[in-house]
Design a protein around this motif. Sequence first.
Motif, PDB file in Angstrom:
ATOM      1  N   GLY A 230       0.573  -1.050   0.082  1.00  0.00           N
ATOM      2  CA  GLY A 230       0.190   0.050  -0.051  1.00  0.00           C
ATOM      3  C   GLY A 230       1.195   1.504   0.271  1.00  0.00           C
ATOM      4  N   ALA A 231       0.653   1.911  -1.016  1.00  0.00           N
ATOM      5  CA  ALA A 231       1.787   3.162  -0.869  1.00  0.00           C
ATOM      6  C   ALA A 231       1.330   4.521   0.241  1.00  0.00           C
ATOM      7  CB  ALA A 231       0.684   4.595  -2.027  1.00  0.00           C
ATOM      8  N   GLY A 232       0.594   3.773   0.704  1.00  0.00           N
ATOM      9  CA  GLY A 232       0.430   4.763   2.251  1.00  0.00           C
ATOM     10  C   GLY A 232       1.240   4.420   3.463  1.00  0.00           C
ATOM     11  N   ASN A 233       1.692   3.192   3.294  1.00  0.00           N
ATOM     12  CA  ASN A 233       2.117   1.970   4.314  1.00  0.00           C
ATOM     13  C   ASN A 233       3.944   2.192   4.131  1.00  0.00           C
ATOM     14  OD1 ASN A 233      -0.042   2.160   5.800  1.00  0.00           O
ATOM     15  ND2 ASN A 233      -0.912   0.401   3.809  1.00  0.00           N
ATOM     16  N   LEU A 252       7.342   5.238  -7.603  1.00  0.00           N
ATOM     17  CA  LEU A 252       6.303   5.923  -6.923  1.00  0.00           C
ATOM     18  C   LEU A 252       5.611   7.390  -7.176  1.00  0.00           C
ATOM     19  CD1 LEU A 252       9.153   6.536  -3.272  1.00  0.00           C
ATOM     20  CD2 LEU A 252       6.947   5.233  -3.560  1.00  0.00           C
ATOM     21  N   ASN A 253       6.518   8.222  -8.105  1.00  0.00           N
ATOM     22  CA  ASN A 253       5.916   9.240  -9.170  1.00  0.00           C
ATOM     23  C   ASN A 253       4.704   8.463 -10.021  1.00  0.00           C
ATOM     24  OD1 ASN A 253       7.446  11.123  -8.160  1.00  0.00           O
ATOM     25  ND2 ASN A 253       8.330  11.412  -9.397  1.00  0.00           N
ATOM     26  N   ALA A 254       4.476   7.284 -10.559  1.00  0.00           N
ATOM     27  CA  ALA A 254       3.979   6.796 -11.605  1.00  0.00           C
ATOM     28  C   ALA A 254       2.655   6.155 -10.871  1.00  0.00           C
ATOM     29  CB  ALA A 254       4.889   4.908 -11.915  1.00  0.00           C
ATOM     30  N   THR A 255       3.074   5.707  -9.639  1.00  0.00           N
ATOM     31  CA  THR A 255       1.609   5.412  -8.824  1.00  0.00           C
ATOM     32  C   THR A 255       1.075   7.227  -7.863  1.00  0.00           C
ATOM     33  OG1 THR A 255       2.884   4.798  -6.819  1.00  0.00           O
ATOM     34  CG2 THR A 255       2.422   3.199  -7.974  1.00  0.00           C
ATOM     35  N   GLU A 256       1.950   8.090  -7.978  1.00  0.00           N
ATOM     36  CA  GLU A 256       1.271   9.185  -8.040  1.00  0.00           C
ATOM     37  C   GLU A 256       1.367   8.959  -5.815  1.00  0.00           C
ATOM     38  OE1 GLU A 256      -2.743   9.829  -9.449  1.00  0.00           O
ATOM     39  OE2 GLU A 256      -1.641  10.817 -11.250  1.00  0.00           O
TER      40      GLU A 256
END
Length: 371
Positions: A230-233, A252-256
């Motif tokens: 998860g991006a926020g984890n 990380l940029n590709a998944t904003e």
Amino acid sequence: MGLMGRSLGRAAVALSAAAGLALTGACGGGGAGGGNGNGGNDGDSLTVGLLLPGGGVSRFGQFDRPLIEKHLKQVCPHCPAVTFAATPDPAVQRQQLESMITRGVDVLIIAAVDPQLLRPSVQAAHRAGIPVVAYDRLAQGPISGYVTFDGAKVGKLQGEALLKAMGPKANGGQIVMMNGATTDPNADWFKQGALSVLKGKVKIGKSYDTVGWRPENAFVDMRSAIAALGAGNIDGVLAANDSLAGAVVSALNATEVRPLPPITGQDADLAAVRRIVRGDQYMTVYKPFKPAADAAVEMAVALGRGKSVDSIATGTVDNATTKKIPAVLLPSVPVTVGTIKDTLVKDGLYTIEQICPPQLRSACAKAGLTR
């Protein structure tokens, strides 16, 4: 084993090499190096072969090669230019090394792409009476000297910086480790150094050994980590070098993902320094290349002339086949946005103009990167 090639005559070595190898430079006065079988050479006929895992815009092409070539001219003014080859492909590097043996260089400086695969060729160099100085990475086989940076310290610097950047999340937060290639012994050295700092402090959500140190593989692995965790984890990323750090930022940029978690690096690549100024990468590890290049050249010239390198070495290391290899282990320097000017700029690695293109001028001003 240890120091070798002092009394060995040149064996007749006939190793096939692929056509069209990227070999440049001269082979030196009077034919194959050391052909007289005298266990050493004078400065006029000493030929140095240099094999690196990258050229061009890579760290090895930008810094190591020109520094090695420049110092060779200082130490041995009458020596011909180095015989040079660069490739990230381990099979091609092996062919390049065999070609240099056939050409008859007097001594080799090698940063091995895959030390295990290169081992038979290092053994062939030994049989031919050609000493080998391992550069940056510990080669396998009967090498005569080793010059590198203390890998455990590099990993510790990265781990310590990551924990500092994570702040309160340094206790119990979750990170991703983007390590180097398993074929490179330095990669595990860096990893273990980092783990000595990180273990017990943070949770390692995912850890990857990046095949071939290739950024495209790190990009895929980081995308997988984001999907799994998860991006926020993800509270931080321990990237073993700047190329991997760049791939992590791209993933990380590709998944904003915003804001980006702190990300480490190594090698002080110009692109990474700009990322640090921009705030996309937290730190890099600067390895002053000149002392390493100087030590490698001095070892190579001494060995090529049949002399001891004990006065150059600062200690010894072992590989799988050779014990007490004379070695120079050099210190590294952590660099964050606030220390760029006092490290990289002060040492002349980059100018402020190089670091600060127009789109980064406001960020550079904020970082104190002004004249």
